[in-house]
Scaffold this motif. Structure first.
Motif, mmCIF file in Angstrom:
data_model
loop_
_atom_site.group_PDB
_atom_site.id
_atom_site.type_symbol
_atom_site.label_atom_id
_atom_site.label_comp_id
_atom_site.label_asym_id
_atom_site.label_seq_id
_atom_site.Cartn_x
_atom_site.Cartn_y
_atom_site.Cartn_z
ATOM 1 N N MET A 1 30.509 32.298 29.331
ATOM 2 C CA MET A 1 30.384 32.650 30.720
ATOM 3 C C MET A 1 31.585 32.086 31.472
ATOM 4 O O MET A 1 32.049 30.981 31.212
ATOM 5 C CB MET A 1 29.092 32.063 31.293
ATOM 6 N N THR A 2 32.084 32.878 32.406
ATOM 7 C CA THR A 2 33.219 32.475 33.227
ATOM 8 C C THR A 2 32.815 32.498 34.698
ATOM 9 O O THR A 2 32.315 33.504 35.188
ATOM 10 C CB THR A 2 34.419 33.419 33.000
ATOM 11 N N LEU A 3 33.028 31.402 35.377
ATOM 12 C CA LEU A 3 32.772 31.311 36.813
ATOM 13 C C LEU A 3 34.037 31.746 37.545
ATOM 14 O O LEU A 3 35.115 31.222 37.280
ATOM 15 C CB LEU A 3 32.416 29.875 37.194
ATOM 16 N N VAL A 4 33.908 32.722 38.431
ATOM 17 C CA VAL A 4 35.052 33.218 39.203
ATOM 18 C C VAL A 4 34.853 32.830 40.662
ATOM 19 O O VAL A 4 33.842 33.171 41.273
ATOM 20 C CB VAL A 4 35.194 34.750 39.068
ATOM 21 N N SER A 5 35.825 32.097 41.218
ATOM 22 C CA SER A 5 35.771 31.644 42.608
ATOM 23 C C SER A 5 37.009 32.143 43.346
ATOM 24 O O SER A 5 38.037 31.462 43.384
ATOM 25 C CB SER A 5 35.716 30.114 42.663
ATOM 26 N N PRO A 6 36.933 33.345 43.921
ATOM 27 C CA PRO A 6 38.091 33.852 44.661
ATOM 28 C C PRO A 6 38.081 33.354 46.099
ATOM 29 O O PRO A 6 37.023 33.067 46.670
ATOM 30 C CB PRO A 6 37.888 35.367 44.617
ATOM 31 N N GLY A 7 39.250 33.250 46.671
ATOM 32 C CA GLY A 7 39.359 32.960 48.092
ATOM 33 C C GLY A 7 39.148 34.245 48.876
ATOM 34 O O GLY A 7 38.541 35.199 48.377
ATOM 35 N N TYR A 8 39.657 34.280 50.100
ATOM 36 C CA TYR A 8 39.534 35.496 50.903
ATOM 37 C C TYR A 8 40.134 36.672 50.147
ATOM 38 O O TYR A 8 41.230 36.584 49.600
ATOM 39 C CB TYR A 8 40.261 35.352 52.248
ATOM 40 N N THR A 9 39.399 37.763 50.133
ATOM 41 C CA THR A 9 39.806 38.960 49.402
ATOM 42 C C THR A 9 39.625 40.176 50.297
ATOM 43 O O THR A 9 38.620 40.287 51.001
ATOM 44 C CB THR A 9 38.937 39.121 48.138
ATOM 45 N N HIS A 10 40.604 41.069 50.274
ATOM 46 C CA HIS A 10 40.446 42.321 51.018
ATOM 47 C C HIS A 10 39.310 43.108 50.370
ATOM 48 O O HIS A 10 39.377 43.417 49.189
ATOM 49 C CB HIS A 10 41.724 43.163 50.966
ATOM 50 N N SER A 11 38.272 43.398 51.140
ATOM 51 C CA SER A 11 37.166 44.193 50.607
ATOM 52 C C SER A 11 36.409 44.851 51.733
ATOM 53 O O SER A 11 36.557 44.482 52.910
ATOM 54 C CB SER A 11 36.228 43.322 49.764
ATOM 55 N N GLU A 12 35.579 45.803 51.375
ATOM 56 C CA GLU A 12 34.772 46.503 52.371
ATOM 57 C C GLU A 12 33.593 45.665 52.857
ATOM 58 O O GLU A 12 32.895 46.050 53.793
ATOM 59 C CB GLU A 12 34.272 47.839 51.799
#
Length: 67
Positions: A1-12
């Motif tokens: 399992m991989t934990l993904v922690s993105p910062g601010y991301t352009h999204s809807e």
């Protein structure tokens, strides 16, 4: 399992739900500080593509504007 922690991301997601003022602030922060959603997708794809002998436990990423 991989934990993904993105910062601010352009999204809807900044276009839907919640208080209009908070939604507006989130949209402004995303536009100023956000990274393309494709960058997050590429990082996830890279983790998935690793051989069975490699385990990527965590991906923490943010745009250089946010750093």
């Amino acid at each position: 399992m991989t934990l993904v922690s993105p910062g601010y991301t352009h999204s809807e997601l900044t276009e839907h739900g919640g208080d209009p003022q908070i939604q507006s602030a989130a949209r402004a922060a995303s536009e100023e500080l956000g990274m393309p959603a494709a960058a997050v997708a590429d990082a996830i794809a890279s983790a998935i593509a690793q051989p069975d002998t490699v385990d990527i436990n965590e991906i923490i990423m943010r745009s250089t504007a946010q750093a």
